[in-house]
Design an enzyme around this catalytic site. Structure first.
Site, PDB file in Angstrom:
ATOM      1  N   ASP A  16       0.821  -1.211   0.000  1.00  0.00           N
ATOM      2  CA  ASP A  16       0.000   0.000   0.000  1.00  0.00           C
ATOM      3  C   ASP A  16       0.859   1.268   0.000  1.00  0.00           C
ATOM      4  O   ASP A  16       1.993   1.258   0.484  1.00  0.00           O
ATOM      5  CB  ASP A  16      -0.904  -0.031   1.245  1.00  0.00           C
ATOM      6  N   HIS A  33       2.480   2.842  -8.793  1.00  0.00           N
ATOM      7  CA  HIS A  33       2.417   1.378  -8.930  1.00  0.00           C
ATOM      8  C   HIS A  33       3.641   0.864  -9.702  1.00  0.00           C
ATOM      9  O   HIS A  33       4.229  -0.159  -9.358  1.00  0.00           O
ATOM     10  CB  HIS A  33       1.138   0.952  -9.651  1.00  0.00           C
ATOM     11  N   LEU A 127      11.948 -20.168  -4.082  1.00  0.00           N
ATOM     12  CA  LEU A 127      10.859 -19.395  -3.468  1.00  0.00           C
ATOM     13  C   LEU A 127       9.550 -19.552  -4.260  1.00  0.00           C
ATOM     14  O   LEU A 127       9.585 -19.591  -5.487  1.00  0.00           O
ATOM     15  CB  LEU A 127      11.275 -17.922  -3.482  1.00  0.00           C
TER      16      LEU A 127
HETATM   17  C1  FPP Z   1      -2.180  -0.056  -3.159  1.00  0.00           C
HETATM   18  O1  FPP Z   1      -1.707   1.287  -3.162  1.00  0.00           O
HETATM   19  C2  FPP Z   1      -1.553  -0.808  -4.235  1.00  0.00           C
HETATM   20  C3  FPP Z   1      -2.224  -1.383  -5.268  1.00  0.00           C
HETATM   21  C4  FPP Z   1      -3.700  -1.303  -5.414  1.00  0.00           C
HETATM   22  C5  FPP Z   1      -1.535  -2.094  -6.368  1.00  0.00           C
HETATM   23  C6  FPP Z   1      -0.191  -2.722  -6.071  1.00  0.00           C
HETATM   24  C7  FPP Z   1       0.417  -3.095  -7.376  1.00  0.00           C
HETATM   25  C8  FPP Z   1       1.734  -3.005  -7.690  1.00  0.00           C
HETATM   26  C9  FPP Z   1       2.797  -2.638  -6.716  1.00  0.00           C
HETATM   27  C10 FPP Z   1       2.185  -3.269  -9.091  1.00  0.00           C
HETATM   28  C11 FPP Z   1       1.789  -4.580  -9.642  1.00  0.00           C
HETATM   29  C12 FPP Z   1       2.467  -5.701  -8.915  1.00  0.00           C
HETATM   30  C13 FPP Z   1       2.626  -6.914  -9.447  1.00  0.00           C
HETATM   31  C14 FPP Z   1       3.290  -7.999  -8.643  1.00  0.00           C
HETATM   32  C15 FPP Z   1       2.184  -7.216 -10.799  1.00  0.00           C
HETATM   33  P1  FPP Z   1      -2.738   2.471  -3.252  1.00  0.00           P
HETATM   34  O2  FPP Z   1      -2.933   2.831  -4.669  1.00  0.00           O
HETATM   35  O3  FPP Z   1      -3.997   2.118  -2.514  1.00  0.00           O
HETATM   36  O4  FPP Z   1      -1.965   3.616  -2.491  1.00  0.00           O
HETATM   37  P2  FPP Z   1      -2.601   4.805  -1.620  1.00  0.00           P
HETATM   38  O5  FPP Z   1      -3.164   4.156  -0.384  1.00  0.00           O
HETATM   39  O6  FPP Z   1      -1.413   5.667  -1.334  1.00  0.00           O
HETATM   40  O7  FPP Z   1      -3.642   5.468  -2.475  1.00  0.00           O
END
Ligand code: FPP
Length: 236
Positions: A16, A33, A127
Site C-alpha cells: 500500500d 504502482h 521461493l
Molecule cells: C495499493 O496502493 C496498491 C495497489 C492497489 C496495487 C499494487 C500493485 C503493484 C505494486 C504493481 C503490480 C504488482 C505486481 C506484482 C504485478 P494504493 O494505490 O492504494 O496507495 P494509496 O493508499 O497511497 O492510495
C-alpha cells in the site's frame, strides 16, 4: 508453537501507499504502482536470503475494479509488463509463480499469459511467489463453498482441511507474517481464512520506498515475537 528466532516460512504483503507516493510527486497514481514494481526483485531476494519460502503479494483486489478506468488499465498493463520482463529472471532464480484470484474477468490475453507463467515455473523448487490479482478473501470463500456443494460433499465431511483445499491457496501454507506498508491497520479482504493466526506488521513506509533494509527490519520484528496460536506461553 513458534519460539522467537525462527524466520517466517510464508510472508504475505499488502503493497500500500503507491498512490500517495505518486501524488506527493505530482505524478499520476499509476507511476506509483510502476515504482512499486521496480524494487520487487531486490525485495524477493532479501526474503529468500532470510529463509522465507513463500511470498504472497496483493497486487489487485476484487474491489480495485471500482478505481478510475485509467488506473485499472494501468494495473493490468503493469501485470502484463511484469510477466514479460521479470518472468525470465525469476525462472532463472528457481522461483515458482502462482496466481491467486479470479481469471474470468481478466482480458483473455493477460489470462493466457498468467497461465503460461505458472506452467513454465511449475517445477521450480526455490521461493514460491503468489500474486493475488483480482483476489478477494470473501469472493474466494464464496467460490470455495459453491464448489464444495457442487462436488456433493456431505456436511459431516466438511472440515478446515477440506475448505483449505478448495481455496486459491491450496498449494500454499497459511501465512506466518503479514506486512502492510503505507501505515494502515486493515486486512482489506486479503487472505481472510488463511490469516487466522498470522502475525501482523504495519509500517508507515510507502511501498515504492520499501526496500531490502525494510525487509530485514520487518523480519527482525517477527523473529522477536512468540506465537501462541491461542494457547498460553510454553515454559522453558
Ligand atoms: C495499493 O496502493 C496498491 C495497489 C492497489 C496495487 C499494487 C500493485 C503493484 C505494486 C504493481 C503490480 C504488482 C505486481 C506484482 C504485478 P494504493 O494505490 O492504494 O496507495 P494509496 O493508499 O497511497 O492510495
Amino acid at each position: 508453537m513458534n519460539k522467537p528466532g525462527a524466520a517466517p516460512r510464508h510472508v504475505a504483503v499488502i503493497m500500500d501507499g503507491n498512490g500517495r507516493w505518486a501524488e506527493a510527486r505530482g505524478r499520476p497514481r499509476v507511476e506509483g504502482h510502476r515504482a512499486g514494481l521496480d524494487s520487487l526483485q531486490d525485495i524477493l531476494q532479501a526474503f529468500g536470503e532470510r529463509g522465507v519460502e513463500y511470498v504472497t503479494l496483493y497486487a489487485f483486489s476484487t474491489e480495485n475494479w471500482a478505481r478510475p478506468l485509467d488506473e485499472v488499465e494501468g494495473l493490468m498493463d503493469l501485470l502484463a509488463d511484469a510477466i514479460e520482463r521479470q518472468t525470465g529472471t525469476l525462472h532463472a532464480r528457481g522461483v515458482r509463480i502462482l496466481h491467486l484470484g479470479r481469471m474470468d474477468r481478466l482480458d483473455e490475453k493477460l489470462a493466457r499469459s498468467i497461465e503460461r507463467t505458472v506452467a513454465l515455473t511449475k517445477e521450480n523448487t526455490g521461493l514460491t511467489l503468489s500474486v493475488a490479482f483480482d483476489y478477494g478473501g470473501r469472493d474466494e470463500l464464496l467460490e470455495a463453498i459453491k464448489e464444495i456443494v457442487r462436488q456433493g460433499h456431505k456436511p459431516e465431511d466438511i472440515d478446515e482441511h477440506l475448505i483449505s483445499r478448495y481455496l486459491y491457496t491450496a498449494q500454499v501454507p497459511d501465512p506466518d507474517f503479514l506486512i502492510r506498508t503505507g501505515g494502515e491497520m486493515r486486512l482489506s479482504n486479503f487472505l481472510l481464512w488463511q490469516a487466522a493466526y498470522t502475525e501482523f506488521y504495519s509500517t508507515k513506509v510507502l511501498w515504492p520506498d520499501f526496500g531490502p533494509a525494510d525487509v530485514h527490519s520487518a523480519l527482525d520484528a517477527y523473529t522477536a515475537r512468540e506465537r501462541r496460536f491461542g494457547t498460553v506461553a510454553s515454559e522453558a
